[in-house]
Design a protein around this motif. Structure first.
Motif, mmCIF file in Angstrom:
data_model
loop_
_atom_site.group_PDB
_atom_site.id
_atom_site.type_symbol
_atom_site.label_atom_id
_atom_site.label_comp_id
_atom_site.label_asym_id
_atom_site.label_seq_id
_atom_site.Cartn_x
_atom_site.Cartn_y
_atom_site.Cartn_z
ATOM 1 N N GLY A 1 0.823 -1.195 0.000
ATOM 2 C CA GLY A 1 0.000 0.000 0.000
ATOM 3 C C GLY A 1 0.860 1.249 0.000
ATOM 4 O O GLY A 1 2.020 1.229 -0.437
ATOM 5 N N SER A 2 0.305 2.348 0.535
ATOM 6 C CA SER A 2 1.061 3.606 0.568
ATOM 7 C C SER A 2 0.913 4.335 1.897
ATOM 8 O O SER A 2 1.214 5.518 1.983
ATOM 9 C CB SER A 2 0.617 4.524 -0.580
ATOM 10 N N ASP A 3 0.447 3.627 2.930
ATOM 11 C CA ASP A 3 0.324 4.257 4.238
ATOM 12 C C ASP A 3 1.697 4.475 4.857
ATOM 13 O O ASP A 3 2.602 3.651 4.703
ATOM 14 C CB ASP A 3 -0.530 3.395 5.171
ATOM 15 N N VAL A 4 1.819 5.598 5.575
ATOM 16 C CA VAL A 4 3.077 5.990 6.212
ATOM 17 C C VAL A 4 2.850 6.051 7.720
ATOM 18 O O VAL A 4 1.851 6.613 8.183
ATOM 19 C CB VAL A 4 3.555 7.364 5.701
ATOM 20 N N PHE A 5 3.789 5.501 8.482
ATOM 21 C CA PHE A 5 3.674 5.492 9.939
ATOM 22 C C PHE A 5 4.854 6.227 10.545
ATOM 23 O O PHE A 5 6.009 5.946 10.206
ATOM 24 C CB PHE A 5 3.634 4.059 10.472
ATOM 25 N N ALA A 6 4.561 7.151 11.463
ATOM 26 C CA ALA A 6 5.603 7.895 12.168
ATOM 27 C C ALA A 6 5.985 7.134 13.439
ATOM 28 O O ALA A 6 5.182 7.014 14.373
ATOM 29 C CB ALA A 6 5.128 9.304 12.511
ATOM 30 N N VAL A 7 7.191 6.606 13.462
ATOM 31 C CA VAL A 7 7.670 5.784 14.576
ATOM 32 C C VAL A 7 8.179 6.678 15.696
ATOM 33 O O VAL A 7 9.016 7.564 15.477
ATOM 34 C CB VAL A 7 8.790 4.833 14.102
ATOM 35 N N THR A 8 7.691 6.425 16.908
ATOM 36 C CA THR A 8 8.150 7.124 18.101
ATOM 37 C C THR A 8 8.921 6.148 18.991
ATOM 38 O O THR A 8 9.078 4.969 18.648
ATOM 39 C CB THR A 8 6.967 7.709 18.883
ATOM 40 N N GLU A 9 9.342 6.606 20.126
ATOM 41 C CA GLU A 9 10.045 5.734 21.081
ATOM 42 C C GLU A 9 9.159 4.559 21.503
ATOM 43 O O GLU A 9 9.654 3.459 21.783
ATOM 44 C CB GLU A 9 10.466 6.547 22.302
ATOM 45 N N VAL A 10 7.844 4.771 21.506
ATOM 46 C CA VAL A 10 6.904 3.721 21.922
ATOM 47 C C VAL A 10 6.977 2.510 20.997
ATOM 48 O O VAL A 10 6.875 1.361 21.455
ATOM 49 C CB VAL A 10 5.464 4.281 21.953
ATOM 50 N N GLU A 11 7.154 2.731 19.699
ATOM 51 C CA GLU A 11 7.156 1.630 18.732
ATOM 52 C C GLU A 11 8.545 1.042 18.505
ATOM 53 O O GLU A 11 8.694 0.086 17.726
ATOM 54 C CB GLU A 11 6.599 2.105 17.378
ATOM 55 N N ARG A 12 9.553 1.559 19.150
ATOM 56 C CA ARG A 12 10.916 1.049 18.952
ATOM 57 C C ARG A 12 10.973 -0.453 19.207
ATOM 58 O O ARG A 12 10.550 -0.935 20.247
ATOM 59 C CB ARG A 12 11.885 1.774 19.881
ATOM 60 N N GLY A 13 11.479 -1.193 18.237
ATOM 61 C CA GLY A 13 11.634 -2.629 18.371
ATOM 62 C C GLY A 13 10.454 -3.457 17.896
ATOM 63 O O GLY A 13 10.532 -4.697 17.888
ATOM 64 N N MET A 14 9.370 -2.821 17.493
ATOM 65 C CA MET A 14 8.205 -3.585 17.044
ATOM 66 C C MET A 14 8.531 -4.367 15.770
ATOM 67 O O MET A 14 9.182 -3.857 14.869
ATOM 68 C CB MET A 14 7.011 -2.654 16.814
ATOM 69 N N GLY A 15 8.073 -5.612 15.720
ATOM 70 C CA GLY A 15 8.225 -6.444 14.532
ATOM 71 C C GLY A 15 9.531 -7.191 14.413
ATOM 72 O O GLY A 15 9.696 -7.987 13.502
#
Length: 284
Positions: free
Chosen positions: A86-100
């Motif tokens: 797709g073309s969705d964009v996600f802004a990664v913060t400290e909260v999402e660090r390490g996800m996936g």
């Protein structure tokens, strides 16, 4: 001249680094993995980093750890999304660090582009012919990755990523550096009428906008097929977004031609591994 420098390793992962950016900022890392130097067995031999291709999860995670070790980053920083073309964009913060990093279930859902200005976050995304797009704003110390197959290219994910960087971080297109990494080239990428119909209007628009020729991006051949250069289409999309030509690095590596170096979904009949792009700015 090739933008991505090959770093061969006899005992660890063989990688491709983006030295022009890394020389400008000693805290920045950016590059692309090869298929060599990991622990996966056939048909994913050996540096497969995709958790969705049937490989053993433990081997994939170990390969990811080996890459983090090779670039001297903590594996806990590795952050990725669940790509859906797709073309969705996600802004990664400290909260999402390490996800996936350890499982698909923990990845950031339904996103093909990640942006961040958080030091110590390592963005990663996955490929086996699609086009890896890199973005670096030296003014605001923000970085991004976007995964552009033909669907993401039609949706102009590069523009969506640049617009998100403008909105989130105040980035200006004329200041953003972009890079287009190793991916399948028009020598190996033949498509049929369905894909041609989706791409042709965009190709014509881009050719008119930047005073180019459509054949540099899409060339019709026999039997209603076409050879497509997704790298050039994405380069033209970047120009449309206001990126300066001198700020675009373009890899000459074709994943279809270089099966000794890269996985290729098309050349290997779909049963193959995945490479990773990565980018991050370490904490000072």
């Amino acid at each position: 001249m090739e933008s991505f420098k090959s770093i061969l390793s006899a005992k660890g992962p063989s990688l491709f680094l983006l030295p022009t950016w890394m020389e400008q900022n000693e805290y920045l890392t950016a590059g692309f993995t090869s298929r060599n130097g990991g622990v996966s067995e056939e048909p994913w031999a050996s540096l497969n980093v995709g958790l969705h291709v049937g490989d053993q999860d433990a081997d994939v995670v170990r390969n990811r750890q080996l890459i983090a070790e090779a670039i001297d980053w903590p594996f806990e920083a590795w952050t990725c999304g669940e790509q859906v073309h797709g073309s969705d964009v996600f802004a990664v913060t400290e909260v999402e660090r390490g996800m996936g990093r350890l499982s698909r279930a923990s990845a950031i859902a339904d996103t093909d582009a990640l942006i961040t200005n958080v030091p110590g976050v390592l963005l990663a995304s996955f490929y086996a012919d699609c086009v890896p797009l890199y973005f670096y704003d030296p003014e605001h110390q923000a970085v991004a990755l976007a995964h552009a197959g033909w669907k993401g290219t039609v949706q102009q994910i590069a523009i969506r990523t640049i617009e998100a960087m403008e909105k989130q971080y105040g980035s200006k297109p004329e200041q953003i550096r972009c890079a287009i990494g190793p991916s399948i080239d028009d020598c190996c990428y033949e498509v049929d009428g369905f894909v041609i119909d989706k791409l042709q209007p965009l190709v014509q628009e881009l050719a008119n906008l930047v005073n180019s020729v459509p054949e540099s991006m899409l060339t019709l051949v026999e039997n209603g097929k076409a050879m497509v250069n997704l790298k050039q289409i994405n380069r033209h999309i970047m120009l449309k977004a206001g990126i300066l030509p001198i700020h675009i690095e373009l890899s000459e590596w074709c994943t279809g031609c270089s099966s000794d170096q890269f996985f290729s979904h098309r050349k290997e009949g779909g049963k193959t591994g995945r490479m990773a792009s990565w980018i991050g700015i370490r904490e000072r």
